[in-house]
Structure formats: structure tokens, C-alpha cells
Design a protein around this motif. Sequence first.
Motif, short mmCIF file in Angstrom:
data_model
loop_
_atom_site.label_atom_id
_atom_site.label_comp_id
_atom_site.label_asym_id
_atom_site.label_seq_id
_atom_site.Cartn_x
_atom_site.Cartn_y
_atom_site.Cartn_z
N SER A 1 0.87 -1.19 0.00
CA SER A 1 0.00 0.00 0.00
C SER A 1 0.89 1.22 0.00
N ASP A 2 0.58 2.19 -0.87
CA ASP A 2 1.34 3.44 -0.90
C ASP A 2 0.97 4.29 0.31
N VAL A 3 2.02 4.80 0.95
CA VAL A 3 1.81 5.64 2.14
C VAL A 3 2.07 7.08 1.76
N PHE A 4 1.07 7.91 1.81
CA PHE A 4 1.22 9.34 1.50
C PHE A 4 1.83 10.04 2.71
N VAL A 5 2.90 10.82 2.46
CA VAL A 5 3.61 11.52 3.53
C VAL A 5 3.61 13.01 3.24
N ASP A 6 3.21 13.80 4.19
CA ASP A 6 3.22 15.27 4.09
C ASP A 6 4.17 15.79 5.16
N LEU A 7 5.28 16.39 4.71
CA LEU A 7 6.29 16.89 5.66
C LEU A 7 6.01 18.31 6.12
N THR A 8 4.89 18.89 5.66
CA THR A 8 4.58 20.27 6.08
C THR A 8 4.10 20.27 7.53
N PRO A 9 4.81 20.98 8.42
CA PRO A 9 4.34 21.02 9.83
C PRO A 9 3.00 21.73 9.92
N GLU A 10 2.12 21.23 10.74
CA GLU A 10 0.85 21.89 10.96
C GLU A 10 1.05 23.11 11.86
N PRO A 11 0.30 24.20 11.59
CA PRO A 11 0.44 25.40 12.46
C PRO A 11 -0.04 25.08 13.86
N GLU A 12 0.50 25.85 14.82
CA GLU A 12 0.06 25.69 16.21
C GLU A 12 -1.40 26.08 16.34
N GLU A 13 -2.06 25.51 17.32
CA GLU A 13 -3.49 25.74 17.54
C GLU A 13 -3.75 27.22 17.81
N GLY A 14 -4.75 27.79 17.13
CA GLY A 14 -5.12 29.19 17.34
C GLY A 14 -4.26 30.17 16.56
N GLN A 15 -3.36 29.68 15.66
CA GLN A 15 -2.47 30.57 14.92
C GLN A 15 -2.48 30.18 13.45
N GLU A 16 -2.91 31.09 12.56
CA GLU A 16 -2.96 30.83 11.12
C GLU A 16 -1.62 31.19 10.49
N GLU A 17 -1.23 30.42 9.46
CA GLU A 17 0.01 30.74 8.77
C GLU A 17 -0.21 31.92 7.83
#
Length: 744
Positions: A648-664
Motif C-alpha cells: 500500500s502506498d503511504v502518503f507523507v506530508d512533511l509540512t508542519p501543521e500550524p500551532e493551535e489558534g495561529q494561522e500561517e
Amino acid sequence: MNKKMVFLVIVLMLFAAGAKAAELSGDFSLQVDCFTPNKAVYTLTNDTAVGHTYRITAEGSNSDWINLNGKWIGSEALIVTLDGGESVEMVAFVKPQDCYVKPGNYTITIRVEDDTVIEEEITVTVISTRELTLDVSPRDSLIAQCEETEFELEVENIGKSNEIVELSVSGIPSSWVDLPHTEFLLEKGASREITMSVQPVCDATIGTHDFEIRAGLKGTSFLIAKDISLEIVDAQDIEIAAGALTACNDSSTEGTIDVTNNGRLADELELSIEGPDWVSLKDDSISIEAGETAAIAVAFERSGADAGTYDFSVKAHSSKFNKDTIEDFSVEVNDCYGVSIEAVTIDGRVLGATETACLEKNPTYVFTLRNGQIKHIDISVSIDGISASINPASLSLAEGSTETVEVELDLSNETAGDKEFILMLKSTYFSLSQAYALTAEDCYAIEVDYDGLLREIDVNANCEAEPITVSLKNSGTKENTASASISDIGWVYAEPTAVTLSPGEEKGIFVYISPPYDVKEGLHKAELNLSARDFSDKQEIRVNVYGGLYAELGIAKVSAEGKLKELLEEIDRTVEVTITISNDSNAVLRVHDINVIGFYAEDSFKEVTLQPDEMTKTTITLYLGKGWEQEEFTIPGQFITDKGNLTSDVFVDLTPEPEEGQEEEEVTAEVGLFSLATAKEALLVAIVAIVIALIVMLALKGSKPKPSPTMASIAKQVHELPAQKLEEIGKKKRRGKKRKKKTK
């Protein structure tokens, strides 16, 4: 004689002729009273050959007493002019200017001044013209507290004028004295008799009190006094007495104390007692007449005190005379009621110093009670500390009789260890508490260690079996036999089915799990039942069966998804990824291991069995290398299962998620040289543009030398820079949009 000497003699003669000299003569010792002035004549003589003017004044604190030739020379000077050798007579009137001057000698100074000063002192003797006489009878008296006595006062005015007389008393409290007239008019030559009464307060200090009666003239310092002596004796005599006093320590009784007033007056008494807290007075205050006797009840409460003699004291405080009368007494305390425990047995044997009992069997105590006192008594029996049944719970004991009480302790809710219970015997007049100790033993206690049965047990139905050992230990104090059985599943076995354990001994029962080939895959449940004397327990057995006949009927399918957990090394692009593995098939799936194909990776995977739609998570570390730039990518995953190797192909996203309550912040880029994201980048592009312009200008001029290789290189870099920069910003923009989408 020469001319100079003649001139000096003439000057001295002229000076002597003009010298100022005066003489004042007359009577300088006068006697006056406050009412009649004394007249005196004074002569002033000018002893010089020339005329003079004199200023005559009076000096001193009494200068206002003298009037000279109509002038009050104490405040206004008398001016007299005399020719040389002339004399003048001056008439003086001298008298004190108020009626309250004390008799005695006073001085007035007459001053005569003209360039020279002469002073003469007049001695003025003021004689007595205002006098009183005072007579008091009797001069001493003997009375008791609270009693009243009288004194006769006679005042006579022997002065020359009518007077206002003031009477006063000092040396004793004014509240004791009744003086009907303290101020009155007394004509000259007259006298007046006044009766004064004195009554000390009831708590007046016993003894002799000296005081003074005074008569004076109002507004003057004139005073005449007489000394009086008053002896005060005790007016109170209280007697407290009682006969022999006895009491019981196990019941309430009363005695009597007599209080007698032997004093001269009625009295109010406050009564109190000091001694054991079980002794008290029925009355705390009484009114008693002189010569009267009052009987006061003394209460002796039930105390439980040891038999013997106890002391106490009674105090009678007179609020009227502020006097205390204290008397000591004693009471003999007897043990009137009582029950003793004659004997105790436990389970038919005499109670020993130390006793043990099994928690599984309630012990029975038998208590023999005896009334060794002189009165009948009703007793209630209770147990504190351990639950128990009592037979009988209440009984009557005649004096000298014996009865038994049976007590069965209930140990069903107790734990092993040292115990204590209290036998309590109570009646209206008596109570007794006796503690008893015993050691409670868990004689038939069993400890079980289920070990592997506490988790799900994975077993392959393809003829595999799983043995589990259950350990049993006899933690009691008696030999015990434990039995084991399995319910609900026929292919789970327990052997041996019974074991006998000595105290402290440990043995195992073997649970053997062997599912048949045709058992369906999935979770199966059985129950292990254990029982022994005073012990029983159950343990669920959960068996996860896979493989076997029905393994081929399901379609094996697995899916996985990766998520960045942590960026371990930014330069070498080493990351931790959390992989979620899902069993998307309709069969039980046993995953033995996982591999990542085409990447260098390490994992912490442990073998797991997944039910349909069940998932698990594991962590892998990917070593991507320095040249790796992709933020989103897939990696081929290989899953080693009991149903074969699945991929099974495993999709990997290396983009860190923003901290809670803070938009990028979204990064944007527009077409145009000065539309980059930041002011710093705009400044850089502007500098590059200026360099390009300079290079172009140099290239267009033929007479100018060609750009150096260095400048050409710079131009090439500048030409390529905007495109590269826009491409990088575009990547950031796409990444930012994706982050915001995930945040939503």
C-alpha cells in the motif's frame, strides 16, 4: 590763692546751693482691719535752698491700700512743688481693699523722686476682725459596719460682721456623711447647732478611721477644724456546718449543710463550692436574717470515683459586707453498685493470654457476670469494635447472683490481623468496659496470578496451540484444595482440575488453548472458574483466532497513511513519520512486519492482530538525504501478514501543521519586479535592477570597453534571479494555501 582755685570754690558753693534734697517723715507702722481704715500724716520737707517738684507714688503688691491727699498713689502719682526749705503735710488713709485679707503683717513702699529718690517702707498690721468657733461632740465613736452614728456641731460667729459659714468633712468617704447644712448665714455674735450623721458602708474596712470637720468663712482662707475618731467593728458572723456526709460512686445522692447568720444584720450570701467536679450545691444564693439558719442541699453526682474520702470546701460570700466565710468538709464515697466478670471462655475453652480465630469461622465467647454488691442491678450488654450477636443483651442481677452472656463475633467483614473488641456493661448506676484481643487469620486464603490470561491471546487455527500457566498460592494458615474448570469454549482446557496446597505452598494450573482448524476467525471468550474453601474467583479468557479453514474466505486488504511527527535533522532531511495501518478487509489480519521499499528507513513496529476495520499506529524514521526537496510524496509500503505480503502506498506530508489558534501567513507573489513578499526582497531586486541598467548602458556605447567577465556574470545572475525568486515564492504560496485548508 590763685585765680583758678577761687573759681573752683565758687563753682562748688553754687552746686551745693542748688543740690536737691528732701525728707519724708511720719508714722511708718500702722495697724488696720478689713473694715476700718487707719489715718496717718506724713511731712515732706525740701531741704534745699531752691524750689523743687516731687513725684510721690506707692510700690509693692499692696500699693492700692493707701490714699494720699485724695490720690490712690499706687496707680496715680501725687505731684508736690516746694520752695527751698518749705514743708507740706499729707494725709494718708490705709486699709485693705477687700474683706478677705488674712490677718498678718504687710508692707507698702512710698517713693519720692525728683532727680534723686527717697523710699520709705510702711508696715501695715492687719488684725483679725472675722472669727468663728467650732465645737463637736462626741469626738470619738464606736459603731459596726452598716450602722449609723451622730455628731453634734456648734458654730459661733465671734467676729465683727455677719458671715457665710461653710462646713466640710475630710478623711472619710463623703458617701458615709449626711450633713444637712454645708453653707449658711451666721450673724455676728450668733451660734448654730447642726446634727451630722455618719453611716459606713457594709463593706467598710474594720478598724479606726480618723477624719476632720472644718468650718470656714466663704471666700476667705479662714478655717477652723476639729479631729474626730470613728472605730468600725465587724457586723457580720456567718457559720457553716454539716454532719457526716456519705455518697455512692455509681449513683447520685444528696447531703445537707447548715448556714447560720450570727451577725447583727440580715445578709445576702452567694454560695459556691470547690472540690471534685461531681460535688455541687443546689442553691447558689440565699437571703438570711440575723440569727437565722438555712439548710443547703449538696448534690453528689455519680462519679465512678474509687471508694474513699474526698475533701471539698463551701464559700459564703456576703455581697452586703463584701466578706467571705469558707469552711472545709469531707465526704465518704462508697461503691454501692457493681458487676464483675468472673470467667471467660472461647469456643468452649478457657480464654488464654493470646487467642487466634479464622476469618471463615466466627468464635463464640461466654462471659460469666456476678453482682457482688448490696443492691439489685439491671445490666445492658454491648460489644464495640467488631460486629457481634449477644444473648442475652440485657439481664437483671440480684445482689450476690451470677449470670452468663454468650457473644458470637462476626468476622465475615474483617481482614486478617490483630483485632480488639470491647465488652460494655451498663446500668443506671454502673458501667464497665473490658477490652479483649485476638488475632484473626485468613486460614484459607488463596492468591492467584493469571499472568498471560489478562491480555488477548492470539492463536492460529492452523493447528497451533497456546499454553498459559495460572499460579495458585496458599497464603492462609490451613491446608486448602483448589478446583479449576473452563466454561463457554470446548477447546480451552485446564489441568489439573484440582490441587491441594499447604500453607505457603504454590502450584500451577495449566490453561491449554487449541482452537480446531474449522473455528471461525475473530475474538472468542471463555471463563476460568477457580474455587476452594472460602474462596472463589473467575477470570475471562479472550482468544483472538486467525487462520484456519475460514482464513481464505476473507479478502485481505490493508491501507496506510503517514503523518510528520518530528523533523530530526533539517540539513540531512531526517524525519519521524507516524504511520496509521488499517485493516480494510473482512477478515482478521495478523501483521508480522512492515517494510518501506526504495527508502532507507528504521521502524519500531511490533507484531499485531487487527480485527476488520481496526487500526494501529507505528513510527518510522526516514533518511531522505540532503538533496531531498519534496514536501509531499508517497512511499511504497510492504506489510508482511498471515495472509501474504500486502502493499500500500503511504502518503507523507512533511509540512508542519500550524500551532493551535495561529494561522500561517500566506505568501504571495505578483508579476512585476517590485511585487515580492517583503521589503528586504524588494530592496534587493531594486539594487539588481540598477546594476542591470548600468550594464546595458555600457554595452550600448561603442566607444566604451566591453563589460568585464565579472560584470557579465553578475548580469546573468540578475537575469535569472527574478524567475528563481518567483518560483520559490510560488511554492510557499501553494504550501500556505494547503496549510490553511487543513486548519479549516
